[in-house]
Design a protein around this motif. Structure first.
Motif, PDB file in Angstrom:
ATOM      1  N   GLN A 159       6.388  -0.048  -5.591  1.00 25.60           N
ATOM      2  CA  GLN A 159       6.476   0.913  -6.692  1.00 25.60           C
ATOM      3  C   GLN A 159       5.791   0.382  -7.952  1.00 25.60           C
ATOM      4  OE1 GLN A 159       7.430   4.072  -6.384  1.00 25.60           O
ATOM      5  NE2 GLN A 159       7.601   3.531  -4.218  1.00 25.60           N
ATOM      6  N   VAL A 160       5.805  -0.919  -8.153  1.00 28.33           N
ATOM      7  CA  VAL A 160       5.037  -1.503  -9.255  1.00 28.33           C
ATOM      8  C   VAL A 160       3.550  -1.256  -9.013  1.00 28.33           C
ATOM      9  CG1 VAL A 160       4.362  -3.671 -10.360  1.00 28.33           C
ATOM     10  CG2 VAL A 160       6.765  -3.229  -9.841  1.00 28.33           C
ATOM     11  N   ALA A 161       3.098  -1.476  -7.781  1.00 26.18           N
ATOM     12  CA  ALA A 161       1.700  -1.207  -7.441  1.00 26.18           C
ATOM     13  C   ALA A 161       1.362   0.261  -7.651  1.00 26.18           C
ATOM     14  CB  ALA A 161       1.433  -1.609  -5.990  1.00 26.18           C
ATOM     15  N   ALA A 162       2.300   1.142  -7.318  1.00 25.15           N
ATOM     16  CA  ALA A 162       2.068   2.578  -7.494  1.00 25.15           C
ATOM     17  C   ALA A 162       1.811   2.922  -8.955  1.00 25.15           C
ATOM     18  CB  ALA A 162       3.263   3.362  -6.970  1.00 25.15           C
ATOM     19  N   VAL A 207      -6.079  -1.246  -6.654  1.00 31.72           N
ATOM     20  CA  VAL A 207      -5.074  -2.233  -6.267  1.00 31.72           C
ATOM     21  C   VAL A 207      -5.304  -2.686  -4.832  1.00 31.72           C
ATOM     22  CG1 VAL A 207      -2.613  -2.738  -6.048  1.00 31.72           C
ATOM     23  CG2 VAL A 207      -3.413  -1.213  -7.873  1.00 31.72           C
ATOM     24  N   ARG A 208      -5.367  -3.993  -4.654  1.00 35.73           N
ATOM     25  CA  ARG A 208      -5.526  -4.579  -3.331  1.00 35.73           C
ATOM     26  C   ARG A 208      -4.264  -5.337  -2.945  1.00 35.73           C
ATOM     27  NH1 ARG A 208     -11.518  -7.458  -3.528  1.00 35.73           N
ATOM     28  NH2 ARG A 208     -12.709  -5.618  -4.147  1.00 35.73           N
ATOM     29  N   TRP A 209      -4.072  -5.494  -1.650  1.00 40.30           N
ATOM     30  CA  TRP A 209      -2.958  -6.299  -1.173  1.00 40.30           C
ATOM     31  C   TRP A 209      -3.402  -7.080   0.034  1.00 40.30           C
ATOM     32  CZ3 TRP A 209       0.522  -5.611   3.228  1.00 40.30           C
ATOM     33  CH2 TRP A 209       0.039  -4.687   4.165  1.00 40.30           C
ATOM     34  N   LEU A 210      -2.675  -8.153   0.341  1.00 39.03           N
ATOM     35  CA  LEU A 210      -3.002  -9.021   1.462  1.00 39.03           C
ATOM     36  C   LEU A 210      -2.112  -8.657   2.641  1.00 39.03           C
ATOM     37  CD1 LEU A 210      -4.593 -11.442   2.531  1.00 39.03           C
ATOM     38  CD2 LEU A 210      -2.808 -12.929   1.591  1.00 39.03           C
ATOM     39  N   ALA A 211      -2.725  -8.095   3.684  1.00 35.88           N
ATOM     40  CA  ALA A 211      -1.960  -7.588   4.822  1.00 35.88           C
ATOM     41  C   ALA A 211      -1.588  -8.671   5.828  1.00 35.88           C
ATOM     42  CB  ALA A 211      -2.762  -6.492   5.527  1.00 35.88           C
ATOM     43  N   ALA A 221       0.569   4.282   2.341  1.00 35.83           N
ATOM     44  CA  ALA A 221       1.036   5.494   1.672  1.00 35.83           C
ATOM     45  C   ALA A 221       0.623   5.520   0.206  1.00 35.83           C
ATOM     46  CB  ALA A 221       2.555   5.601   1.794  1.00 35.83           C
ATOM     47  N   LEU A 222       0.494   4.346  -0.400  1.00 36.41           N
ATOM     48  CA  LEU A 222       0.114   4.258  -1.813  1.00 36.41           C
ATOM     49  C   LEU A 222      -1.396   4.231  -2.019  1.00 36.41           C
ATOM     50  CD1 LEU A 222       2.720   1.608  -3.008  1.00 36.41           C
ATOM     51  CD2 LEU A 222       2.713   4.043  -3.536  1.00 36.41           C
ATOM     52  N   GLY A 223      -2.129   4.128  -0.933  1.00 39.11           N
ATOM     53  CA  GLY A 223      -3.574   4.065  -1.055  1.00 39.11           C
ATOM     54  C   GLY A 223      -4.092   2.713  -1.513  1.00 39.11           C
ATOM     55  N   LEU A 224      -3.347   1.635  -1.212  1.00 39.42           N
ATOM     56  CA  LEU A 224      -3.801   0.308  -1.597  1.00 39.42           C
ATOM     57  C   LEU A 224      -4.927  -0.148  -0.672  1.00 39.42           C
ATOM     58  CD1 LEU A 224      -0.410  -1.541  -2.266  1.00 39.42           C
ATOM     59  CD2 LEU A 224      -1.656   0.060  -3.720  1.00 39.42           C
TER      60      LEU A 224
END
Length: 287
Positions: free
Chosen positions: A17-20, A29-33, A46-49
């Motif tokens: 939610q912070v990323a959202a 916004v990127r994330w490490l999967a 779902a957030l489109g990261l």
């Protein structure tokens, strides 16, 4: 609001939610999967990261890195980011002691990163006015982060001064708020052991309305989060002792929350079951 490229490690229920909010502000916004659960992947999708394939890829493409993870993992995450030679703004928004915040700053600044101390209070930001992000540290870096979330559902609040101030405020609030759940459960266990639990709740409804002691449904919510709250209590105990105060309240609360580890993320566990878990010989009773 400002445009910035942001990386987040790791988008759990709060971090997602912070990323959202960063996305809503116009950030990429990127994330490490790598190594993350299917549930985390679903949240990120779902957030489109955007997905980064490695920590090096995540840090190379981002101006700001947000760390939102369980307290026990905060230092390890910081070391991973430092190993990737990140030189931007690193926001540690975890429930850690001011002493750990200083340690994290020392780990990251060797490669030129600027560390911002962040403290999130409230639930995951899904509506206005519920959640704040307190910020302290380098003025210019704090202003960048404040501007990133300005006008979003996550309200940034600047605390002028060095790192450690935001963490101290977060832990001071969490101490009062979360230890109250442990205290309500322990009081309930005493009452249950003598067959007066319902009478205790009736009394609390008259004299302490709105508290976990008076509202079983409010206490029930603590079970699913206890796995995160237990290490947070350890951080609070350390912070208290560093200020010359006894940490015994937090130590006791940590012990209480540890008894509920089996209920991790189980939002359906009833408060009576949580109370029974605290009584010797009763954790397997049906309630």
């Amino acid at each position: 609001m400002v445009r910035a490229d942001v990386g987040i490690v790791h988008p759990g229920s709060m971090g997602a939610q912070v990323a959202a909010q960063a996305v809503a502000a116009g950030a990429g916004v990127r994330w490490l999967a790598e190594g993350r659960s299917a549930a985390t992947r679903e949240r990120a999708d779902a957030l489109g990261l955007e997905t980064a394939r490695s920590m090096a890829e995540l840090t190379a493409g981002c101006e700001v890195i947000l760390s939102v993870c369980p307290p026990a993992a905060a230092l390890d995450v910081a070391r991973q980011v430092a190993a990737a030679r990140f030189g931007g703004i690193y926001v540690d928004a975890n429930a850690i002691s001011p002493q750990h915040m200083t340690q994290i700053s020392q780990v990251l600044r060797a490669d030129g990163a600027v560390v911002v101390d962040g403290g999130i209070t409230g639930p995951p930001p899904r509506r206005s006015g519920t959640t704040r992000l307190y910020l302290s540290g380098d003025d210019a870096a704090v202003e960048t982060v404040r501007a990133l979330f300005d006008g979003t559902l996550l309200t940034p609040v600047v605390l002028p001064g060095p790192i450690g101030r935001a963490s101290a405020l977060k832990l001071a609030f969490a101490a009062y708020n979360k230890i109250s759940y442990a205290l309500a459960a322990e009081a309930g266990a005493l009452a249950a052991d003598h067959g007066v639990l319902e009478e205790l709740r009736d009394l609390a409804a008259h004299l302490l309305p709105g508290t976990p002691l008076a509202r079983p449904e409010q206490l029930a919510g603590a079970g699913a989060k206890a796995w995160r709250w237990e290490p947070e209590m350890r951080e609070i105990a350390e912070a208290w002792r560093s200020s010359g105060l006894p940490g015994t309240f937090a130590d006791a609360a940590a012990h209480t929350f540890d008894r509920w580890q089996a209920h991790k993320d189980d939002r359906n566990v009833p408060s009576d079951r949580l109370i029974a878990d605290l009584l010797p010989g009763r954790p397997d009773e049906e309630t």
